[in-house]
Motif scaffolding. Sequence first.
Motif, PDB file in Angstrom:
ATOM      1  N   PHE A  22       0.813  -1.197   0.000  1.00 40.08           N
ATOM      2  CA  PHE A  22       0.000   0.000   0.000  1.00 40.08           C
ATOM      3  C   PHE A  22       0.850   1.252   0.000  1.00 40.08           C
ATOM      4  O   PHE A  22       0.357   2.355   0.031  1.00 40.08           O
ATOM      5  CB  PHE A  22      -1.004  -0.069   1.151  1.00 40.08           C
ATOM      6  CG  PHE A  22      -1.791  -1.339   1.051  1.00 40.08           C
ATOM      7  CD1 PHE A  22      -2.674  -1.514   0.002  1.00 40.08           C
ATOM      8  CD2 PHE A  22      -1.584  -2.380   1.917  1.00 40.08           C
ATOM      9  CE1 PHE A  22      -3.357  -2.711  -0.160  1.00 40.08           C
ATOM     10  CE2 PHE A  22      -2.268  -3.574   1.759  1.00 40.08           C
ATOM     11  CZ  PHE A  22      -3.160  -3.748   0.727  1.00 40.08           C
ATOM     12  N   GLU A 131     -12.188  -1.751  -5.069  1.00 42.03           N
ATOM     13  CA  GLU A 131     -11.896  -2.138  -3.694  1.00 42.03           C
ATOM     14  C   GLU A 131     -13.210  -2.358  -2.937  1.00 42.03           C
ATOM     15  O   GLU A 131     -13.346  -3.334  -2.195  1.00 42.03           O
ATOM     16  CB  GLU A 131     -11.079  -1.037  -3.009  1.00 42.03           C
ATOM     17  CG  GLU A 131     -10.772  -1.346  -1.560  1.00 42.03           C
ATOM     18  CD  GLU A 131      -9.740  -0.400  -0.985  1.00 42.03           C
ATOM     19  OE1 GLU A 131      -8.597  -0.392  -1.459  1.00 42.03           O
ATOM     20  OE2 GLU A 131     -10.085   0.356  -0.055  1.00 42.03           O
ATOM     21  N   GLU A 234      -2.100   0.239  -3.530  1.00 38.41           N
ATOM     22  CA  GLU A 234      -2.796  -0.914  -4.104  1.00 38.41           C
ATOM     23  C   GLU A 234      -4.189  -0.996  -3.505  1.00 38.41           C
ATOM     24  O   GLU A 234      -4.484  -0.351  -2.503  1.00 38.41           O
ATOM     25  CB  GLU A 234      -2.026  -2.210  -3.803  1.00 38.41           C
ATOM     26  CG  GLU A 234      -1.408  -2.857  -5.032  1.00 38.41           C
ATOM     27  CD  GLU A 234      -2.332  -2.941  -6.230  1.00 38.41           C
ATOM     28  OE1 GLU A 234      -3.523  -3.246  -6.056  1.00 38.41           O
ATOM     29  OE2 GLU A 234      -1.865  -2.683  -7.348  1.00 38.41           O
ATOM     30  N   LEU A 235      -5.023  -1.821  -4.111  1.00 39.49           N
ATOM     31  CA  LEU A 235      -6.367  -2.040  -3.589  1.00 39.49           C
ATOM     32  C   LEU A 235      -6.300  -2.928  -2.357  1.00 39.49           C
ATOM     33  O   LEU A 235      -5.496  -3.844  -2.291  1.00 39.49           O
ATOM     34  CB  LEU A 235      -7.237  -2.715  -4.651  1.00 39.49           C
ATOM     35  CG  LEU A 235      -7.357  -2.004  -6.001  1.00 39.49           C
ATOM     36  CD1 LEU A 235      -8.193  -2.844  -6.961  1.00 39.49           C
ATOM     37  CD2 LEU A 235      -7.975  -0.629  -5.828  1.00 39.49           C
ATOM     38  N   LEU A 236      -7.147  -2.655  -1.404  1.00 38.49           N
ATOM     39  CA  LEU A 236      -7.312  -3.526  -0.249  1.00 38.49           C
ATOM     40  C   LEU A 236      -8.477  -4.472  -0.513  1.00 38.49           C
ATOM     41  O   LEU A 236      -9.226  -4.301  -1.463  1.00 38.49           O
ATOM     42  CB  LEU A 236      -7.655  -2.688   0.986  1.00 38.49           C
ATOM     43  CG  LEU A 236      -6.517  -2.059   1.750  1.00 38.49           C
ATOM     44  CD1 LEU A 236      -7.075  -1.029   2.722  1.00 38.49           C
ATOM     45  CD2 LEU A 236      -5.752  -3.121   2.498  1.00 38.49           C
ATOM     46  N   GLU A 237      -8.628  -5.435   0.383  1.00 44.44           N
ATOM     47  CA  GLU A 237      -9.751  -6.365   0.268  1.00 44.44           C
ATOM     48  C   GLU A 237     -10.909  -5.846   1.120  1.00 44.44           C
ATOM     49  O   GLU A 237     -10.691  -5.339   2.218  1.00 44.44           O
ATOM     50  CB  GLU A 237      -9.286  -7.726   0.780  1.00 44.44           C
ATOM     51  CG  GLU A 237     -10.221  -8.857   0.529  1.00 44.44           C
ATOM     52  CD  GLU A 237      -9.608 -10.168   1.007  1.00 44.44           C
ATOM     53  OE1 GLU A 237      -9.218 -10.974   0.150  1.00 44.44           O
ATOM     54  OE2 GLU A 237      -9.510 -10.387   2.217  1.00 44.44           O
TER      55      GLU A 237
END
Lengths: 253, 265
Positions: A22, A131, A234-237
Amino acid sequence: MFGRMILASTLFAAVPASAQWFKIATPGTPRTPDGRPNLTAPTPRGPDGKPILNGIWQMNGKYLQNIASDLKPGEVPYQPWEEQLFNSRQNGAGGRQDPAAKCIPGMPKLDALPYPFKIIESPGMVMMLFEGFTTFRQIFTDGRELPKDPNPTWFGYSVGKWEGDDWVVNTTGIKESTWLDNAGRGHSDALHLIERFQRHDFGHMDILLTLDDPKAYTKPWTVKEDVRLIPDTELLEYICVENEKDYEHLIGK
Amino acid sequence: MHGFLTIAMLVAAASASAQWLHYPTAGIPRTPDGKPNLSAPAPRTKDGKPDLSGVWEVLHNRPCPANGCDDMWVPQEFFDIGWSLKGGLPYQPWAAEIVKRTPPNRSGDPNSRCLPTGIVRMYTTPLFRKIIQTPGLLVILNEREVTYRQIFTDGRPLPVDPQPSWVGYSTGKWEGDTLVIQSSGFRDGLWLDANGSPLTGSGKITERIRRVNFGKLEIEITVDDPKAYTKPWTVKLTQLLAPDTDLLDYYCVENEKDGPHIVGK
């Protein structure tokens, strides 16, 4: 919805300390002499001269709450039944009618989520990875026509093409139960959604969203939503059903 | 899980009217009669690497019951990811206990609660997945739950102490014609099959993917999770190309009625 959003933003703040992706440097990002991303650098372009839309973006959060927040009162051309439905959903009434409350995001609300989303161009198809709800859209760019009488789906069927520097996405076949925004605006099965992606520079893009739905609105209407690039991350979950506690507190049926 | 029947009917009903589900996939080699030639050589990207892109489904290696196949025809690995191994998986005692139980005493399957499948079960669900190979990034779009997984092939290392997640963190690199994917950073409580074979937060997974021809992927999966298994183990899965179709959206939570009837916590 509201509860999850607060929770999710807390999470978002807490994560970067330990999860290094991230804070990863996005390759190809123009930078100022001090190493910071130069978000006012020119729009990147591909070999065909068209803007490249790839990147992680974030929508101005106000449109999720109220998609018409930049319009004047009276500018949304409701059909009478749609206006009645909208009014009946004020102040959270009917919250349970929103499929997103049951963790099914659906279009067009998906586009307005205030979480980052990633655009990835690939031959014949552009992906949008979200996301929010860890879900995706496929937008076909291989020249196919929209299906004539498709089975309605939560995301509809989307095709994209270039008109000058605008990338124009047409979508039909969206299930009529989805909402446009948290304010409770709806649509009919006749909804034809036109999104016009306009990347103005490296860090800024507008999406002109036109809602053409003669059953629910007397004429097509357009809102302009602003989107900004989120560099070096970056994308998180985001798993909506995980420890979900909101639904039982929502009202309506 | 039990919802599968309903959903399968939905899938069957959708095919009739949604034309994109019969849309010819670009670039498929065809026999003179127009049928996809699935034994043609694997396609390659501009850089000469095999292109893993396509819509993929399970190999149907489980015989149908006498009264006919289920609508959702699951493979052996759906129930037991280690079914092909002599002696089965090398469970730690606590894991063996879980698997020994039979439903309804075997509770805790995330799938029953519409939670994510994780990366191994993504390959054994009878729904489709779609691989899209782009420079620096491989994406797997999953029909189940309309969700995705990213595999970074841009050379970045795996994060050292990431926030645990359902799909973990994945990086891939080519070894000849095989894409080798390393994944870690999983949350505790994932299941690898319906029998309850666990994956813990200390688990590491290696996938070695090879497109043996146009229509077939061979995936070797190694699970190294000393908390759940006494030693690393490796299984082979086959995925078959589903030509001339595309993903539908499948939501486990849509009209979900099972939850209140499930026992256990």
